[in-house]
Design an enzyme around this catalytic site. Structure first.
Site, PDB file in Angstrom:
ATOM      1  N   HIS A 107       2.318   5.039  16.770  1.00  8.70           N
ATOM      2  CA  HIS A 107       1.818   3.746  16.316  1.00  8.70           C
ATOM      3  C   HIS A 107       1.891   2.705  17.425  1.00  8.70           C
ATOM      4  CE1 HIS A 107       2.557   4.912  11.896  1.00  8.70           C
ATOM      5  NE2 HIS A 107       1.275   4.973  12.164  1.00  8.70           N
ATOM      6  N   ARG A 128      -0.879  -0.290  19.634  1.00 11.69           N
ATOM      7  CA  ARG A 128      -0.658  -1.694  19.385  1.00 11.69           C
ATOM      8  C   ARG A 128      -0.229  -2.475  20.621  1.00 11.69           C
ATOM      9  NH1 ARG A 128       2.169  -0.560  14.752  1.00 11.69           N
ATOM     10  NH2 ARG A 128       3.804  -0.185  16.253  1.00 11.69           N
ATOM     11  N   SER A 184      -1.873   4.545   3.765  1.00  6.90           N
ATOM     12  CA  SER A 184      -2.959   3.869   3.058  1.00  6.90           C
ATOM     13  C   SER A 184      -3.778   3.000   3.997  1.00  6.90           C
ATOM     14  CB  SER A 184      -2.371   2.981   1.958  1.00  6.90           C
ATOM     15  OG  SER A 184      -1.537   1.981   2.546  1.00  6.90           O
ATOM     16  N   GLY A 185      -3.305   2.876   5.246  1.00  6.29           N
ATOM     17  CA  GLY A 185      -3.985   1.984   6.166  1.00  6.29           C
ATOM     18  C   GLY A 185      -3.477   0.557   6.074  1.00  6.29           C
ATOM     19  N   LYS A 186      -2.331   0.355   5.411  1.00  5.45           N
ATOM     20  CA  LYS A 186      -1.819  -1.012   5.220  1.00  5.45           C
ATOM     21  C   LYS A 186      -1.441  -1.677   6.545  1.00  5.45           C
ATOM     22  CE  LYS A 186       2.744   0.750   3.850  1.00  5.45           C
ATOM     23  NZ  LYS A 186       2.447   2.103   4.400  1.00  5.45           N
ATOM     24  N   GLY A 227       0.836  -1.195   0.000  1.00  4.65           N
ATOM     25  CA  GLY A 227       0.000   0.000   0.000  1.00  4.65           C
ATOM     26  C   GLY A 227       0.864   1.235   0.000  1.00  4.65           C
ATOM     27  N   GLY A 228       0.268   2.381  -0.267  1.00  6.12           N
ATOM     28  CA  GLY A 228       1.017   3.631  -0.280  1.00  6.12           C
ATOM     29  C   GLY A 228       1.192   4.192   1.126  1.00  6.12           C
ATOM     30  N   ALA A 229       1.759   5.374   1.183  1.00  7.26           N
ATOM     31  CA  ALA A 229       1.913   6.080   2.445  1.00  7.26           C
ATOM     32  C   ALA A 229       0.527   6.354   3.034  1.00  7.26           C
ATOM     33  CB  ALA A 229       2.627   7.416   2.198  1.00  7.26           C
TER      34      ALA A 229
END
Lengths: 175, 175, 175
Positions: free
Chosen positions: B50, B54, B13-15, B9-11
């Site tokens: 992040h 998590r 992108s929620g990947k 996915g891109g920057a």
């Protein structure tokens, strides 16, 4: 809330053309809400050439910054409103010194409140190239990506357009 | 070999968010293997923000370069290992003067050998913009693309994430 | 007209490899029409390393600018012609001072006239990164995007390749 859509795609991917076809499928009184400000000649040419093809069907509204207010106003008299595009809007918000995250939250709330009109949001996917050298560009693509994620959760239909052809990320298949 | 996945996915992108949901679907003892080195303040902010979200579910492991060894070690005590992300790992390999092609071959072999854990590899798609001006950036995106192709052949499930929504390139549909 | 295909993808996305597999599925006498001019050492290395893998199956034709004429000539003696790639061709047209829009119109007409050969067009998707700083790069990606849209309408099958795996935008599913 109406059945709202988010249409993503790259530069000249045909995303606006697809969004127009999507709008005209159900609209009786569609509006085209342009976030572009025609500041230079290159931009003015683009805006005008697009406008000519659309004028027959859509009422054009221009609002570079106060998008939520403009949507609420437009929804009183139109059944479909195509917003073109979110990345330019984000860019305008940054230029005006506005808080982008807050404006996007407000837009999200506005979308859930608009019951009798369908909103179609068009936006540039800008996060699939090499990491940009300058920090402002990195911040901009982070904001764009976060905005797309947030609005994709709210919209019923989400499309990713390549070469004029939509891939359905969520919701109803189109074309 | 376990059922491994590659999430592109891109920057923004929620990947990573998608990869986390994918991990938590089956994991009893999931690990998050971060390849990021928090070298500057901008990066440190990203890593920490992040991590907070998590920490409740994942054990965090940090390994910027020796990925295969770290995976083998982690697989002894975890049933799902999320690697975030391969493009940063490639960048770290280049910075450390390592042979990227050889390290990717080693990773590919390691994946086929890990039987009792599921590996989820997250990586940035960086090849969909204009050709970069500088040769290093061109080399980097070539390496990233070649790596993605090679690992996509080995992984059972491959996803391309846009706006938080996965398109299934291979294997099991998700969400 | 034959059943023509457009294969889009990023740098090192595996688009050419996919196009080759697509070609070899039906071809008895396939040709590979390269638009690349090997002007520098970096490019020459790329061209040669690709050529070695392909030489066994494909006749190689080189034509950087006059694509329509070369296709008509090649279609007389080959049943599948893989064109790699359109973005380089556009770049060559610009370099030669040719009118790109006119050349693309001519190509579109040529495609509809070629009855007894299948044409597979490979092209780089370049519009999914941050807006480039310089005007020439913006113009180039606009031309590439417009070309993809126009040819996607004419082609029967359109694919978007990520990590060597095709997503079907239009037509027959592959692989």
């Amino acid at each position: 809330m109406g059945r709202h859509a988010l249409v993503l795609g790259g530069a000249r991917s045909g995303k606006t053309g697809f969004a127009e076809r999507l709008a005209l499928r159900t609209a009786h009184k569609p509006a085209y809400l342009a976030t572009a400000e025609a500041l230079d000649a290159e931009m003015r040419d683009r805006v005008e050439s697009h406008q000519r093809g659309r004028a027959e069907h859509f009422t054009t509204i221009e609002e570079p910054v106060a998008l939520s207010g403009a949507l609420i106003a437009a929804a009183a008299t139109h059944d479909v409103i195509l917003v073109d595009c979110l990345t330019l809007w984000i860019s305008n918000l940054l230029g005006a010194g506005e808080d982008v995250a807050q404006a996007v939250d407000e837009l999200a709330t506005t979308l859930t409140q608009i019951q009798h009109a369908k909103i179609i949001l068009v936006s540039n996917e800008v996060g699939l190239g090499i990491v940009p050298d300058n920090k402002l560009a990195r911040m901009f693509r982070d904001l764009a990506g976060a905005t797309h994620q947030q609005l994709a959760q709210i919209c019923d239909d989400v499309y990713f357009v390549v070469a004029g052809l939509p891939m359905t990320l969520k919701g109803e298949r189109a074309e």
